[in-house]
Write a protein that holds these residues in place. Structure first.
Motif, mmCIF file in Angstrom:
data_model
loop_
_atom_site.group_PDB
_atom_site.id
_atom_site.type_symbol
_atom_site.label_atom_id
_atom_site.label_comp_id
_atom_site.label_asym_id
_atom_site.label_seq_id
_atom_site.Cartn_x
_atom_site.Cartn_y
_atom_site.Cartn_z
ATOM 1 N N THR A 259 0.823 -1.213 0.000
ATOM 2 C CA THR A 259 0.000 0.000 0.000
ATOM 3 C C THR A 259 0.857 1.263 0.000
ATOM 4 O O THR A 259 0.559 2.229 -0.709
ATOM 5 N N TYR B 30 -9.950 6.459 2.079
ATOM 6 C CA TYR B 30 -10.188 5.178 1.418
ATOM 7 C C TYR B 30 -11.050 5.328 0.162
ATOM 8 O O TYR B 30 -10.742 4.748 -0.882
ATOM 9 N N VAL C 74 -9.188 4.653 -3.506
ATOM 10 C CA VAL C 74 -9.644 3.583 -4.399
ATOM 11 C C VAL C 74 -9.869 4.131 -5.809
ATOM 12 O O VAL C 74 -9.402 3.556 -6.800
ATOM 13 N N ALA D 283 -7.169 3.361 -8.931
ATOM 14 C CA ALA D 283 -7.748 2.642 -10.069
ATOM 15 C C ALA D 283 -7.581 3.438 -11.358
ATOM 16 O O ALA D 283 -7.285 2.872 -12.417
ATOM 17 N N ILE E 138 -11.481 -2.365 -10.189
ATOM 18 C CA ILE E 138 -12.135 -2.298 -8.874
ATOM 19 C C ILE E 138 -13.021 -3.524 -8.669
ATOM 20 O O ILE E 138 -13.041 -4.125 -7.585
ATOM 21 N N SER F 22 -3.724 1.488 6.862
ATOM 22 C CA SER F 22 -4.595 0.441 6.329
ATOM 23 C C SER F 22 -4.344 -0.889 7.037
ATOM 24 O O SER F 22 -5.226 -1.749 7.103
ATOM 25 N N LEU G 212 -4.349 -1.047 -4.251
ATOM 26 C CA LEU G 212 -5.808 -1.124 -4.329
ATOM 27 C C LEU G 212 -6.345 -2.204 -3.399
ATOM 28 O O LEU G 212 -7.370 -2.020 -2.734
ATOM 29 N N MET H 258 -6.129 -0.698 0.208
ATOM 30 C CA MET H 258 -7.107 0.349 0.485
ATOM 31 C C MET H 258 -8.534 -0.183 0.524
ATOM 32 O O MET H 258 -9.346 0.218 1.364
ATOM 33 N N MET H 259 -8.864 -1.116 -0.375
ATOM 34 C CA MET H 259 -10.228 -1.661 -0.379
ATOM 35 C C MET H 259 -10.459 -2.571 0.822
ATOM 36 O O MET H 259 -11.563 -2.599 1.383
ATOM 37 N N GLY I 293 -16.703 -0.299 -3.311
ATOM 38 C CA GLY I 293 -16.398 -0.426 -4.737
ATOM 39 C C GLY I 293 -17.273 0.463 -5.595
ATOM 40 O O GLY I 293 -16.784 1.143 -6.512
ATOM 41 N N GLY J 9 -16.256 4.086 -5.090
ATOM 42 C CA GLY J 9 -14.985 4.319 -5.769
ATOM 43 C C GLY J 9 -15.163 4.507 -7.253
ATOM 44 O O GLY J 9 -14.569 5.405 -7.863
#
Length: 478
Positions: free
Chosen positions: A36, A113, A117, A121, A162, A245, A326, A329-330, A367, A370
């Motif tokens: 990350t 976050y 994302v 992406a 994503i 994270s 990604l 963070m997700m 998601g 994002g």
């Protein structure tokens, strides 16, 4: 007013989060943290900051930013060791300062976050398309760019990426960790290749003077001197925020008393070494002014020094690196949203686990948001919020150590790791984070204010009325 200071019982979180599976080890957290933190920025920011603010002293900017991050990381390590709950700063502050302050800290992290994302992406999409175009693969503009940007309607690659990461995470943290571990090893190997190859093309003259004389740029920013180094710190700090994270996933850690401090501090240490090494090599290969307005300084430096194949490998790994960021963070963002739903601060269905004990509803919402953010908002606007929101959460956590110490060994377990040089270091960490926040540009602070006003509206209109903590307090009074 009393409701604002209601504090959650740590045993309540311990019970609620006990349904999450503790499967993550130190190795997993190191990979998650490095994946990350050491993301796209290591391939871009050293050149950008050298050309815009610090010159060869860009390594000092990275080092100074790392010191600030490290001070806060000590606080995070103690907090996550003492209270290994999902939601990190949100849950901790809820326990030690009260619900309202927990909401503020959590709302600050939520900005990080959501936006990260979308931002990562989009960057992954741009780099992937850049790799594919020489091979004859090119998407039409309306499928390649965000809505309203250069004829774009939707960034299809970003949406697909994503969705793929969401599917991976929906299978569980351990499955994601296995993928993350492999990708991070590949990324670190590629970075080391750049360092060793680039070290063969260094020129001593490019380091002199190491700290250029100070002057003011045309846009009013500082270049050179300690002022330029400080300006670089505020730009660079975004690179280090990924360690938080790790803490968001502490409810899924094996033996969190030892796992969390080692994962947080270890990943930050590895990241610092890589960032400083890349910075020193990059400015030694070519004069720092060569990297002005250069979107890919690492790849450019390798090609210009006669290593086009290595440059191609590094660019490919940059795309891989964004996958790891990604995932981190997700994973963290979905656990924070789960925590909000778990406590009734947002709709309770966000806090529901599926039959595999996974918070996949919150993952789906993260998601979707994002994708929408990436489709509707320009990223120059979005990026401003990431550092601002996170720094506010960092300040809360640093001060929170004082309230935590008085309860350790009582209603909160005695942690295996404690922040050193107490009571001085927590105050130093707070002031250091405040100093970096102060160095952010005016727009960042305005956007942060708008985000917090929205957060206050949601809290008073919904969160305070539906909070399980407030409902329990009301029942106890009757």
């Amino acid at each position: 007013m009393r409701r604002l200071f209601l504090k959650e019982d740590p045993n309540v979180y311990q019970d609620k989060d006990s349904h999450l599976k503790r499967v993550l080890t130190v190795k997993d957290f190191l990979a998650l943290g490095v994946g990350t933190i050491v993301s796209t920025s290591i391939f871009t920011l050293p050149g950008v900051v050298a050309a815009s603010y610090a010159g060869p002293a860009v390594a000092l900017s990275f080092l100074a930013a790392a010191i600030v991050a490290g001070l806060v990381a000590f606080a995070y390590a103690e907090m996550s060791s003492a209270m290994p709950f999902a939601g990190s700063a949100y849950s901790w502050i809820n326990v030690i300062f009260g619900e309202f302050f927990g909401w503020i800290a959590g709302w600050a992290l939520l900005a990080e976050y959501f936006i990260a994302v979308a931002f990562v992406a989009s960057g992954l999409s741009a780099n992937f398309r850049g790799l594919m175009e020489p091979l004859g693969f090119e998407l039409p503009k309306y499928l390649a760019n965000a809505f309203g940007t250069d004829g774009g309607f939707v960034d299809l690659v970003a949406v697909v990426v994503i969705a793929l990461i969401a599917v991976l995470l929906s299978r569980g943290a351990s499955s994601a960790a296995r993928v993350e571990n492999v990708l991070v090893v590949l990324k670190v190997i590629a970075i080391l290749i750049f360092i060793f190859v680039g070290a063969t093309a260094l020129h001593k003259a490019n380091y002199i003077p190491f700290v250029p004389e100070h002057h003011v740029n045309a846009d009013g920013s500082s270049f050179g001197g300690w002022q330029g180094i400080y300006a670089g710190v505020s730009s660079i700090f975004l690179s280090y925020i990924g360690f938080d994270s790790i803490a968001a996933n502490s409810a899924e850690a094996k033996n969190p008393q030892k796992t969390m401090p080692r994962g947080i501090l270890g990943s930050l240490l590895i990241a610092v070494i890589l960032f400083v090494a890349v910075s020193l090599v990059l400015v030694g290969m070519f004069h720092y002014s060569s990297y002005a307005n250069n979107a890919e300084p690492v790849g450019w430096a390798l090609r210009q020094s006669g290593h086009p194949v290595i440059a191609l490998i590094v660019q490919a790994v940059a795309v891989v690196g964004m996958f790891t960021a990604l995932i981190g963070m997700m994973l963290a963002g979905s656990r924070l949203l789960y925590s909000f739903g778990r406590d009734g601060m947002l709709p309770k269905w966000l806090g529901v686990l599926n039959d595999k004990k996974l918070p996949n509803r919150s993952l789906l919402v993260l998601g979707v948001v994002g994708v929408l953010l990436g489709a509707l908002f320009p990223f120059a606007f979005l990026a401003q919020l990431i550092s601002a929101g996170t720094l506010i959460a960092f300040m809360f956590v640093s001060l929170g150590i004082y309230a935590l110490r008085s309860r350790e060994g009582k209603d909160i377990p005695e942690p295996a790791f404690k922040m050193p040089f107490y009571p001085v270091l927590p105050a130093v960490a707070f002031l250091a984070a405040l100093g970096v926040f102060w160095g952010l540009d005016y727009d960042a602070k305005v956007y942060a204010l708008i985000w917090f006003i929205l957060g206050l509206i949601i809290y008073f209109a919904y969160g305070m009325r539906h909070s399980y903590l407030s409902k329990r307090a009301d029942r106890s009074e009757k």
